[in-house]
Structure formats: C-alpha cells, structure tokens
Write an enzyme that holds these catalytic residues in place. Structure first.
Site, mmCIF file in Angstrom:
data_model
loop_
_atom_site.group_PDB
_atom_site.id
_atom_site.type_symbol
_atom_site.label_atom_id
_atom_site.label_comp_id
_atom_site.label_asym_id
_atom_site.label_seq_id
_atom_site.Cartn_x
_atom_site.Cartn_y
_atom_site.Cartn_z
ATOM 1 N N TYR A 142 -20.227 -49.213 45.563
ATOM 2 C CA TYR A 142 -20.491 -48.351 46.711
ATOM 3 C C TYR A 142 -19.971 -46.928 46.499
ATOM 4 O O TYR A 142 -20.393 -46.007 47.177
ATOM 5 C CB TYR A 142 -19.862 -48.936 47.977
ATOM 6 C CG TYR A 142 -20.488 -50.225 48.461
ATOM 7 C CD1 TYR A 142 -21.692 -50.685 47.944
ATOM 8 C CD2 TYR A 142 -19.884 -50.981 49.440
ATOM 9 C CE1 TYR A 142 -22.268 -51.866 48.385
ATOM 10 C CE2 TYR A 142 -20.440 -52.173 49.904
ATOM 11 C CZ TYR A 142 -21.634 -52.604 49.365
ATOM 12 O OH TYR A 142 -22.192 -53.774 49.819
ATOM 13 N N LYS A 191 -17.987 -62.157 39.010
ATOM 14 C CA LYS A 191 -19.167 -62.554 38.245
ATOM 15 C C LYS A 191 -18.863 -62.320 36.763
ATOM 16 O O LYS A 191 -19.563 -61.611 36.037
ATOM 17 C CB LYS A 191 -20.387 -61.742 38.702
ATOM 18 C CG LYS A 191 -21.718 -62.250 38.167
ATOM 19 C CD LYS A 191 -22.082 -63.642 38.670
ATOM 20 C CE LYS A 191 -23.463 -64.042 38.183
ATOM 21 N NZ LYS A 191 -23.774 -65.460 38.490
ATOM 22 N N ASP A 223 -21.848 -66.591 43.107
ATOM 23 C CA ASP A 223 -22.958 -67.418 43.573
ATOM 24 C C ASP A 223 -22.463 -68.793 44.012
ATOM 25 O O ASP A 223 -22.910 -69.336 45.033
ATOM 26 C CB ASP A 223 -24.052 -67.532 42.514
ATOM 27 C CG ASP A 223 -23.518 -67.677 41.103
ATOM 28 O OD1 ASP A 223 -22.289 -67.670 40.915
ATOM 29 O OD2 ASP A 223 -24.333 -67.781 40.166
ATOM 30 N N ASP A 247 -18.352 -57.659 50.965
ATOM 31 C CA ASP A 247 -19.247 -57.259 52.044
ATOM 32 C C ASP A 247 -20.199 -58.400 52.386
ATOM 33 O O ASP A 247 -20.383 -58.770 53.553
ATOM 34 C CB ASP A 247 -20.018 -56.012 51.603
ATOM 35 C CG ASP A 247 -20.807 -55.367 52.726
ATOM 36 O OD1 ASP A 247 -20.699 -55.818 53.886
ATOM 37 O OD2 ASP A 247 -21.533 -54.401 52.446
#
Length: 357
Positions: A142, A191, A223, A247
């Site tokens: 972001y 990840k 995931d 988020d």
C-alpha cells in the site's frame, strides 16, 4: 483527568456513529470523573467537498495536538471517479503516516448471544472464538512504488511491496507482547513459498520470537489462513501479518462474528496517541437514516480508553454494557437476522448502552 480527542466524523454513516460514541464517552466521563474535550476535523469525502483535498493540514495538526483520534468512516461512490491522490481513502493512509501509526489491532470474538447470527456452521460457532489480528499498517504494497508503464503485452500497472527488517521487528514485538497478555500463541501469516518479502518476514519473526520463549510461534500461508478462519477460528489467539494480508483477513474474521458492525479497531505507534475506528465502511446506502449499528465505534472508544489513556475500568464498563445489551436481546438491523422482533435504530441502540454505563 482531561483528555483531548480529535473527532473525524467522515462520510456516510460516520457522523451518526461518532455522535453516538461521543454520548457514551460523555456518560463514562460523568461516572468516573473524567472530562473528554472533543474537537471536530474534516477528512475523506467531507474534506474534499469542503476544501478540495482529502486530508487538510489543519486536520493533521489537530490530530497531532490531541491525545487520540476517533474516526467514523470515509469514502463512498460520490468520490469514486476522482484521481487516486484525491480519493477519500488517501486520508487514512496520510493520517497513519503522519501520526506514526504502524500497528493495527483488530479483535474479533463471537458473543454468546450472537452465535445464532454467526455465518459458520452451528457446531463451529458453538466452540466460540476470541482472536486478535495484529496488522502492519505503514509498509508493504500500500505504500510501495506504483505506476503505469509499457509492458511486454502493452500498457500495464504495477504496485511494489517492500518491507524492512525494522518494520517487521517492531510489528512482531507488538504481536508477542499482545500474546503474553492472552493465551500465549502467535500465528505469523505470510506467503513465503512465493514472495521474497514474506521470506524476510518469516526469518525476522522467528528471530524476534527468541525473546519471548513463553509464547508459541507458528507460520501459516495466507491462503491456508483464509481457509482456517472459517474452518476453525477457535484455533487462533494472536495473528500477525503484513498490511495487505491483514486488511483482507481481518474483514473475513469480522464477518464470521455475525456482523461487521460489531468490530472495533485501534491504530497505534510508539506513543500513547492512537486512532480508533470501526472496521466497517461508510455504508452510504443507509447514511442519514438512523439505521447504523454504533457498536463497533463504541467499542473502538473502549479500546481508546484502554490503550491510549490507561483507563481499564472505564473500558471494561463500556464492553460490559455492550455485552449486556446484546445478551438482553436488543439488535440493530444488521444483527437481527431471522430472530424476529424489531430492529433498533442507531439512537435507540446507543440509548440501551447508555442505560448500562
């Protein structure tokens, strides 16, 4: 004691839920002998309409001069077509950066009285859950470099994620210190099988973990974490993760509680000043109709009392009042479900909470 609170009512239902929360804080002040001084400032769409920019300097200066910030919500379809630098959401990123707020704490628990409203299977909801997501707030994708360019297949856009060791260390310490006060378990979500930033994240979190030998640490790919949150949320105590993953996962966690209208959040830095807001959006479809659920904002104020002002009894008082109102069966439209009865308005729900302060 006297505390200065910057009020950013924002857009949509923001003014309604912030005004309700001011009433609750005033009642707490009267009961416990505190004075809360509220000063309104503009941010988001309201600021764009008034002065042409989402985050005026006056707002930043006012927030810096306050003991803490209470925020309603920003954004709405009215401003969706504006250039990126003028979107209401830029106010949130700007405030977090200006105030040095790099930690977002988002608790998610299911109230016994609302287990029937949980979107999970009844046997999963019956186990209950009480978790906290510790989200890094001022780094990652972001805040990375972004733009548009000519690519292999023609015009393309790019967003860049970068994390420093320092940024990961400080958010990891918040997670471990939070866990020490709870059930002493941290799940770090990344990840790492694909992203280099996640590999650095995992290495750094495990190095910091050595300073907290009484806290159990484990890793989970994002995931899988998304799946486990709906499969068995009771397995989680404290989750620590990056800006974007946090988020997404915190919104998922909020929904399984029964309503996104129940979940508070706090944004914190190294000092005591924080920014407190509900995790839901501005809900423009019901704005001005007195239908909004004020609970998440009221509970955000309880977090303010606890984390910024050190007022534990006062925070407990608000949280207990909310629990008692829900246990008594009072509901706003978002949590009424198929249980029958009449949905309370925003004002009426606030009145029920005030009766128990």
């Amino acid at each position: 004691m006297e505390y200065k609170i910057a009020l950013i009512r924002g857009d949509g239902i923001g003014p309604e839920i912030v005004d309700s929360t001011v009433r609750v804080l005033e009642a707490v002040g009267a009961r416990f002998g505190h004075r809360f001084v509220f000063t309104p400032y503009l941010a988001g769409g309201a600021a764009i309409d008034a002065c042409g920019e989402p985050l005026p300097k006056e707002t930043v200066d006012g927030c810096l001069a306050s003991d803490s910030v209470l925020l309603g919500a920003v954004g709405g379809p009215k401003w969706d077509t504006l250039p990126a630098q003028l979107r209401p959401e830029k106010a949130l990123l700007g405030l977090r950066a200006a105030l040095g707020l790099y930690t977002n704490l988002r608790p998610a628990k299911i109230y016994d009285a609302l287990k029937d409203a949980c979107t999970l299977r009844p046997d999963i909801a019956a186990r209950g859950f009480d978790l906290v997501i510790v989200r890094e707030l001022t780094g990652g994708i972001y805040f990375g470099e972004r733009g548009r360019r000519e690519g292999k297949y023609g015009p393309e856009a790019y967003d860049t994620e970068a994390y420093s060791v320092m940024e990961i260390e400080r958010i990891a310490r918040v997670a471990f210190e939070t866990a020490e006060k709870r059930r002493k378990n941290v799940v770090s979500i990344d990840k790492a099988n694909v992203l280099e930033t996640s590999r650095l994240w995992r290495e750094t979190v495990h190095r910091v973990a050595k300073d907290y030998p009484d806290v159990e640490i484990s890793d989970m790919l994002v995931d899988n974490a998304a799946m486990q949150l709906v499969r068995d949320p009771s397995r989680f105590d404290v989750i620590v993760t990056s800006n974007m993953f946090g988020d997404i996962l915190s919104d998922e966690a909020s929904q399984i509680t029964g309503s996104i209208g129940l979940l508070p959040s706090s944004s914190l830095g190294d000092g005591t000043r924080g920014m407190y807001e509900p995790i839901h959006g501005s809900a423009p479809d019901i704005a001005g109709q007195n239908k909004a659920n004020p609970t998440a904002t009221v509970l955000s104020a309880a977090m303010m009392l606890r984390y910024s002002f050190g007022l534990q009894k006062e925070a407990d008082c608000i949280e207990r009042a909310v629990d008692e109102v829900l246990s008594a069966g009072w509901r706003t439209a978002d949590i009424l479900g198929g249980s029958g009865g009449r949905a309370l308005s925003c004002t009426e729900m606030t009145d029920k909470i005030l009766e128990r302060i």
